[in-house]
Design a protein around this motif. Structure first.
Motif, PDB file in Angstrom:
ATOM      1  N   ILE A   1       0.932  -1.271  -0.018  1.00 42.03           N
ATOM      2  CA  ILE A   1      -0.074   0.239   0.137  1.00 42.03           C
ATOM      3  C   ILE A   1       0.673   1.354   0.083  1.00 42.03           C
ATOM      4  O   ILE A   1       0.662   2.172  -0.713  1.00 42.03           O
ATOM      5  N   VAL A   2       1.920   1.052   0.781  1.00 43.42           N
ATOM      6  CA  VAL A   2       2.862   2.372   0.799  1.00 43.42           C
ATOM      7  C   VAL A   2       3.427   2.659  -0.653  1.00 43.42           C
ATOM      8  O   VAL A   2       3.427   3.966  -1.192  1.00 43.42           O
ATOM      9  N   LYS A   3       3.724   1.586  -1.361  1.00 40.10           N
ATOM     10  CA  LYS A   3       4.297   1.851  -2.603  1.00 40.10           C
ATOM     11  C   LYS A   3       3.293   2.395  -3.460  1.00 40.10           C
ATOM     12  O   LYS A   3       3.636   3.534  -4.362  1.00 40.10           O
ATOM     13  N   LYS A   4       2.026   2.011  -3.322  1.00 44.05           N
ATOM     14  CA  LYS A   4       0.875   2.605  -4.241  1.00 44.05           C
ATOM     15  C   LYS A   4       0.512   4.060  -3.759  1.00 44.05           C
ATOM     16  O   LYS A   4       0.081   4.631  -4.754  1.00 44.05           O
TER      17      LYS A   4
ATOM     18  N   GLU B   1      -1.092  11.467  -0.669  1.00 41.32           N
ATOM     19  CA  GLU B   1      -1.960  10.610   0.182  1.00 41.32           C
ATOM     20  C   GLU B   1      -1.304  10.262   1.310  1.00 41.32           C
ATOM     21  O   GLU B   1      -1.617   9.994   2.607  1.00 41.32           O
ATOM     22  N   LYS B   2       0.304  10.093   1.323  1.00 43.33           N
ATOM     23  CA  LYS B   2       0.926   9.799   2.448  1.00 43.33           C
ATOM     24  C   LYS B   2       0.861  10.812   3.369  1.00 43.33           C
ATOM     25  O   LYS B   2       1.050  10.636   4.627  1.00 43.33           O
ATOM     26  N   ALA B   3       1.217  11.977   3.008  1.00 43.55           N
ATOM     27  CA  ALA B   3       0.730  13.382   3.810  1.00 43.55           C
ATOM     28  C   ALA B   3      -0.099  13.390   4.640  1.00 43.55           C
ATOM     29  O   ALA B   3      -0.465  13.793   5.781  1.00 43.55           O
ATOM     30  N   HIS B   4      -1.322  12.841   3.838  1.00 43.48           N
ATOM     31  CA  HIS B   4      -2.529  13.151   4.738  1.00 43.48           C
ATOM     32  C   HIS B   4      -2.896  11.799   5.556  1.00 43.48           C
ATOM     33  O   HIS B   4      -3.354  12.108   6.731  1.00 43.48           O
ATOM     34  N   ILE B   5      -2.185  10.919   5.328  1.00 43.68           N
ATOM     35  CA  ILE B   5      -2.642   9.662   6.282  1.00 43.68           C
ATOM     36  C   ILE B   5      -1.598   9.941   7.614  1.00 43.68           C
ATOM     37  O   ILE B   5      -2.176   9.262   8.838  1.00 43.68           O
ATOM     38  N   VAL B   6      -0.596  10.673   7.684  1.00 46.79           N
ATOM     39  CA  VAL B   6       0.032  11.067   8.945  1.00 46.79           C
ATOM     40  C   VAL B   6      -0.535  12.050   9.707  1.00 46.79           C
ATOM     41  O   VAL B   6      -0.106  12.486  10.681  1.00 46.79           O
ATOM     42  N   GLU B   7      -1.941  12.260   9.544  1.00 50.73           N
ATOM     43  CA  GLU B   7      -2.486  13.430  10.296  1.00 50.73           C
ATOM     44  C   GLU B   7      -4.046  12.768  10.612  1.00 50.73           C
ATOM     45  O   GLU B   7      -4.578  12.290   9.798  1.00 50.73           O
ATOM     46  N   GLY B   8      -4.427  13.217  11.784  1.00 50.64           N
ATOM     47  CA  GLY B   8      -5.672  12.720  12.142  1.00 50.64           C
ATOM     48  C   GLY B   8      -6.785  13.404  11.267  1.00 50.64           C
ATOM     49  O   GLY B   8      -6.736  14.338  10.734  1.00 50.64           O
ATOM     50  N   VAL B   9      -8.110  12.929  11.383  1.00 42.47           N
ATOM     51  CA  VAL B   9      -9.348  13.629  10.687  1.00 42.47           C
ATOM     52  C   VAL B   9     -10.450  13.815  11.832  1.00 42.47           C
ATOM     53  O   VAL B   9     -10.572  12.983  12.645  1.00 42.47           O
TER      54      VAL B   9
ATOM     55  N   PHE C   1      -8.969   5.550   3.257  1.00 44.13           N
ATOM     56  CA  PHE C   1      -8.515   5.429   1.772  1.00 44.13           C
ATOM     57  C   PHE C   1      -9.183   4.218   1.261  1.00 44.13           C
ATOM     58  O   PHE C   1      -8.711   3.136   0.754  1.00 44.13           O
ATOM     59  N   PRO C   2     -10.553   4.553   0.771  1.00 46.96           N
ATOM     60  CA  PRO C   2     -11.266   2.919   0.400  1.00 46.96           C
ATOM     61  C   PRO C   2     -10.697   2.591  -0.703  1.00 46.96           C
ATOM     62  O   PRO C   2     -10.550   1.185  -1.053  1.00 46.96           O
TER      63      PRO C   2
ATOM     64  N   LEU D   1      -7.861   2.207  -1.675  1.00 47.18           N
ATOM     65  CA  LEU D   1      -6.737   1.547  -1.420  1.00 47.18           C
ATOM     66  C   LEU D   1      -6.813   0.426  -0.354  1.00 47.18           C
ATOM     67  O   LEU D   1      -6.014  -0.457   0.240  1.00 47.18           O
ATOM     68  N   SER D   2      -8.191   0.370   0.092  1.00 47.06           N
ATOM     69  CA  SER D   2      -8.821  -0.654   1.139  1.00 47.06           C
ATOM     70  C   SER D   2      -8.096  -0.380   2.415  1.00 47.06           C
ATOM     71  O   SER D   2      -7.734  -1.334   3.261  1.00 47.06           O
ATOM     72  N   VAL D   3      -7.809   0.851   2.785  1.00 47.70           N
ATOM     73  CA  VAL D   3      -7.415   1.310   4.093  1.00 47.70           C
ATOM     74  C   VAL D   3      -8.665   1.920   4.783  1.00 47.70           C
ATOM     75  O   VAL D   3      -9.104   3.100   4.538  1.00 47.70           O
ATOM     76  N   PRO D   4      -9.135   1.248   5.893  1.00 47.03           N
ATOM     77  CA  PRO D   4     -10.233   1.816   6.794  1.00 47.03           C
ATOM     78  C   PRO D   4      -9.624   2.769   7.782  1.00 47.03           C
ATOM     79  O   PRO D   4      -8.542   2.982   7.865  1.00 47.03           O
ATOM     80  N   LYS D   5     -10.501   3.696   8.197  1.00 45.79           N
ATOM     81  CA  LYS D   5     -10.098   4.499   9.463  1.00 45.79           C
ATOM     82  C   LYS D   5     -10.275   3.811  10.675  1.00 45.79           C
ATOM     83  O   LYS D   5     -11.106   2.634  10.990  1.00 45.79           O
ATOM     84  N   ILE D   6      -9.473   4.301  11.693  1.00 44.68           N
ATOM     85  CA  ILE D   6      -9.792   3.950  13.145  1.00 44.68           C
ATOM     86  C   ILE D   6     -10.230   5.192  14.054  1.00 44.68           C
ATOM     87  O   ILE D   6      -9.889   6.211  13.648  1.00 44.68           O
ATOM     88  N   GLN D   7     -10.827   4.774  15.143  1.00 46.17           N
ATOM     89  CA  GLN D   7     -11.018   5.951  16.140  1.00 46.17           C
ATOM     90  C   GLN D   7     -10.219   5.445  17.578  1.00 46.17           C
ATOM     91  O   GLN D   7     -10.177   4.407  17.673  1.00 46.17           O
ATOM     92  N   VAL D   8      -9.866   6.540  17.957  1.00 41.12           N
ATOM     93  CA  VAL D   8      -9.149   6.542  19.438  1.00 41.12           C
ATOM     94  C   VAL D   8     -10.013   7.188  20.200  1.00 41.12           C
ATOM     95  O   VAL D   8     -10.884   8.316  19.800  1.00 41.12           O
ATOM     96  N   SER D   9      -9.696   6.953  21.588  1.00 39.31           N
ATOM     97  CA  SER D   9     -10.527   7.688  22.619  1.00 39.31           C
ATOM     98  C   SER D   9      -9.703   7.701  23.862  1.00 39.31           C
ATOM     99  O   SER D   9      -9.153   6.857  24.248  1.00 39.31           O
ATOM    100  N   ASP D  10     -10.001   8.750  24.692  1.00 40.62           N
ATOM    101  CA  ASP D  10      -9.623   8.896  26.167  1.00 40.62           C
ATOM    102  C   ASP D  10     -10.328   7.914  26.945  1.00 40.62           C
ATOM    103  O   ASP D  10     -11.528   7.769  26.277  1.00 40.62           O
TER     104      ASP D  10
END
Ligand code: BGC
Length: 749
Positions: free
Chosen positions: A6-9, A14-22, A30-31, A33-42
């Protein structure tokens, strides 16, 4: 997920985007690229997940079970319990689709004033390390990540996003980093959260020494580093320094920066790829372990109350005023009986499922009256409340005051200004003492408070911020259904100015001078032999324990071999109880300045009346070593150490002396400034140096060639460059000596 493929593709953008949160809590998906999102929480002691909550229009915090805060759980000294609590939290995350729980928080309690101490574990790095390791293991066994935070040296809230912690390396290595180090080596948290502050002038989020050299190269961390929320200054420097994920997002503004930096060569794409890989691996880890999970809030509430029962510390119990019997008439006083303070303010604040107050249960325990006595939200004497409370107290057999810090006193984002309870509470407690009835004070606070009336009350129960079930736990302890077994994971100084950071807290000119160095908490009070209100590791029980038969597996050993220490503990009272046995090591070698002793082991034993169990401690090199900055390594000098086993840092039952042998002696650092005493004191250079001195002294005449004890003492602090002033020797000869010494040392290594 084929992370490398995936990194190669991915495109640069896209790379610069994925290293920051939404948004605040998500990663970028990135659907295509079949990359789903995850959620974090306190985090850390319950879920503060943001979600669409039925009945509310905007995203809101879900209702969750509020477990006791770390200030309380630390006092359990119970790693199994922490691991169990971790499992519960992990299950909740799994069911709620939260990939990473933002915790544990392991910053050292340098000053009692830090607004976030309630979220932190201890003033001692060993306790913070062991307890956080256990919690991480529990959470992660459920397929959920943790984020150990805040890395590092974030020990106050004042200017936390800007100021620089000025700490020497040895202090960092021995006090402020080991909890992270232990957790990373022993439990491999999926993520680490860097702190807001600078360390010695460099933001943690841009600090390659911290994020790469120490964290990854030395400790072997293989997870993801995320920023604290808004801790990113220069994002490009951050990527290069090893900060993988910026949280929350930057609204794309750093995406542009990163792309530009890669294009113009200021940032290597390889560094960016490393960050991208770490984000993708985290996402993959979560989905690989994702499974159906359910949890029952009722059951978790019961668990939270059970945890609280293990955390409460009985600080004073004169004349066995506690436990209360069901027959006594008890005057309950203080608003915290009705509305307990059970959690702190800020990012860890939980929308709690069900808060149970002591008052709501009182009926089940015995005969009582209740009066607020004082406001639990502000510091103002309310005459009427006070008069009513005093009247009720006059009719009672015993008085139980629920005192503590109002919510506004303790929160993330700001520190306390003093260490006192509200004056209205102290005032009423003094009045109640005057009634002559036995007074018991139950404390609800996230950090130590000054207790001016401590000598005059009969009982003190420290409930800390015990989570939503704290009322159940407190009533069980007061009435003896639970035998208290917590011990303090921090010292209670008598007054704020006794604290070693007092003169340098919260710092000036955006710098915080950690001038007390290693001497944090009991390391200071005990070395200084200063009176404290309650020492580190202290706590009483309704039963009594006898220690006996301290033994060591060997008396002398190499640091690599280590030693096993055992002691028998017997419950000599008539009710079941638990004892937290502590082991401290005192360095007697004189190899450097060290605190008088340091905690290197603890063990909690559950004992029926009459029962004996053995506490066993395995001590490795680190239990004896200090961090030698010159060698860049841990060093346990040869010589004597005292092993102390006891009930608290001030109540040592037994000591035994052991010896470390076979450690490679440290050679002196040879340059023109090395002192003759250092050379004469080292087996590497002693004979060589003696010969030299004899040689040059004898130039004064043959009778001057001897170096007796007095001469040795006189020349001890003389650097070799100054030999020319006292001996017939040239600069060139001294330079030759220096080179010869270096070779002589090297030949022996
Ligand atoms: C806190 C972190 C927390 C984050 C997200 C920050 O302000 O320092 O501990 O995890 O916010 O809420």
């Amino acid at each position: 997920m084929e992370v490398d493929a995936i990194v190669k593709k991915m495109t640069l953008e896209e790379k610069a985007h994925i290293v920051e949160g939404v948004g605040f809590w998500w990663t970028q998906d990135f659907p295509e690229l079949s990359v789903p999102k995850i959620q974090v929480s306190d985090g850390p002691h319950g879920l503060r997940k943001m979600d669409i909550v039925p009945g509310k229009e905007e995203m809101s915090t879900i209702t969750a079970v509020c477990f006791p805060a770390a200030c309380a759980t630390a006092c359990s000294f119970d790693t199994e319990l922490m691991e169990e609590m971790g499992h519960d939290l992990g299950k909740e995350c799994q069911a709620e689709d939260v990939a990473v729980l933002l915790g544990p928080a392991v910053n050292i309690k340098r000053s009692p004033l830090c607004g976030r101490n309630f979220e932190y574990i201890s003033e001692d790095p060993y306790v913070a390390g062991k307890m956080s390791t256990a919690m991480i293991r529990g959470v992660q066994a459920e397929g959920i990540g943790t984020s150990i935070k805040h890395f590092a040296a974030n020990n106050q809230e004042y200017e936390r996003m800007y100021s620089s912690a000025e700490v020497d390396e040895r202090t960092l290595r021995e006090i402020y980093l080991p909890a992270f180090e232990m957790a990373i080596k022993e439990a491999q948290p999926w993520t680490v959260m860097c702190s807001y502050n600078k360390i010695n002038g460099v933001y943690s989020s841009e600090n390659p020494w911290l994020l790469k050299q120490v964290l990854r190269d030395e400790w072997g961390f293989d997870g993801l580093v995320m920023s604290d929320w808004g801790a990113v200054g220069d994002r490009v420097k951050g990527v290069a320094a090893g900060l993988d994920l910026e949280m929350p997002g930057s609204n794309g503004t750093n995406v542009k920066r990163i792309c530009k930096a890669v294009q113009d060569g200021t940032l290597s794409e390889e560094d960016l790829d490393t960050a991208v890989t770490n984000v993708l691996r985290l996402i993959d880890r979560f989905y690989a372990a994702k499974h159906e999970e359910t949890f029952v809030r009722e059951a978790d509430h019961a668990k939270a109350a059970d945890v609280a029962r293990e955390c409460i510390v009985l600080l004073k119990n004169d004349g066995k005023v506690l436990p209360l019997s069901g027959e006594e008439k008890v005057a309950l006083i203080g608003g915290f009986a009705e509305n307990p303070r059970y959690q702190g303010g800020g990012s860890s604040h939980i929308e709690s499922f069900r808060v149970v107050s002591a008052l709501s249960l009182a009926e089940r325990y015995g005969s009582f009256t209740y009066n607020r006595g004082f406001s639990d939200t502000k510091d103002e004497i309310e005459e009427e409340l006070q008069t009513e409370a005093l009247a009720a107290a006059g009719e009672a057999d015993k008085i139980v005051v629920f005192a503590g810090l109002p919510e506004s006193f303790e929160s993330e984002s700001y520190d306390r200004e003093h260490m006192q309870l509200p004056a209205c509470q102290n005032h009423l407690i003094e009045q109640l003492i005057k009634t002559g009835k036995p007074v018991v004070v139950v404390l609800h606070n996230g950090a130590p408070v000054e207790l001016p009336w401590a000598d005059s009350v009969a009982g003190i129960v420290e409930a800390y911020l015990g989570g939503e079930g704290v009322g159940e736990a407190v009533m069980d302890v007061l009435y003896g259904k639970v035998n208290p077994s917590g011990k303090l994971a921090e010292s209670f100084p008598i007054k704020l100015s006794d604290n070693p950071s007092y003169l340098n807290f919260p710092g000036a000119a955006h710098k915080i001078n950690y001038a007390e160095g290693l001497f944090v908490g009991y390391r200071y009070y005990d070395t200084k032999q200063m009176a404290v209100r309650f020492p580190f590791g202290y706590g009483l029980s309704y039963t009594e324990f006898r220690y006996s038969n301290l033994r060591v597996s060997r008396e002398s050993f190499t640091a690599e071999e280590g030693v096993t220490v055992s002691v028998d503990v017997t419950n000599i009272g008539d009710r079941a109880g638990k004892e937290i046995v502590q082991l401290y090591v005192a360095d007697r070698t004189g190899s450097t300045i060290r605190p008088v002793h340091e905690l290197k082991g603890f063990c909690k034993l559950a004992l029926e009346p009459g029962e004996t169990k053995t506490a066993q401690f395995v001590l490795d090199k680190r239990a004896f070593a200090w961090y030698d900055v010159e060698q860049g390594d841990w060093y346990a000098a040869n010589g004597a150490y005292t092993i102390e086993v006891g009930r608290s840092s001030r109540d040592i039952e037994y000591t035994v002396e052991v010896r470390i042998i076979g450690s490679k002696e440290k050679p002196p650092l040879i340059d023109m400034d090395v002192q003759l005493g250092e050379l004469l004191g080292s087996p590497y250079t002693r004979e060589f140096t003696l010969e030299l001195i004899k040689k040059y002294l004898s130039r004064f005449g043959p009778e001057n060639g001897e170096v007796d004890a007095m001469t040795e003492a006189v020349i001890r602090f003389m650097p070799i460059h100054s030999m020319r002033s006292f001996m017939p020797i040239t600069n060139e000869e001294i330079e030759e000596i220096c080179e010869a010494l270096k070779k002589h040392v090297e030949s022996q290594l």
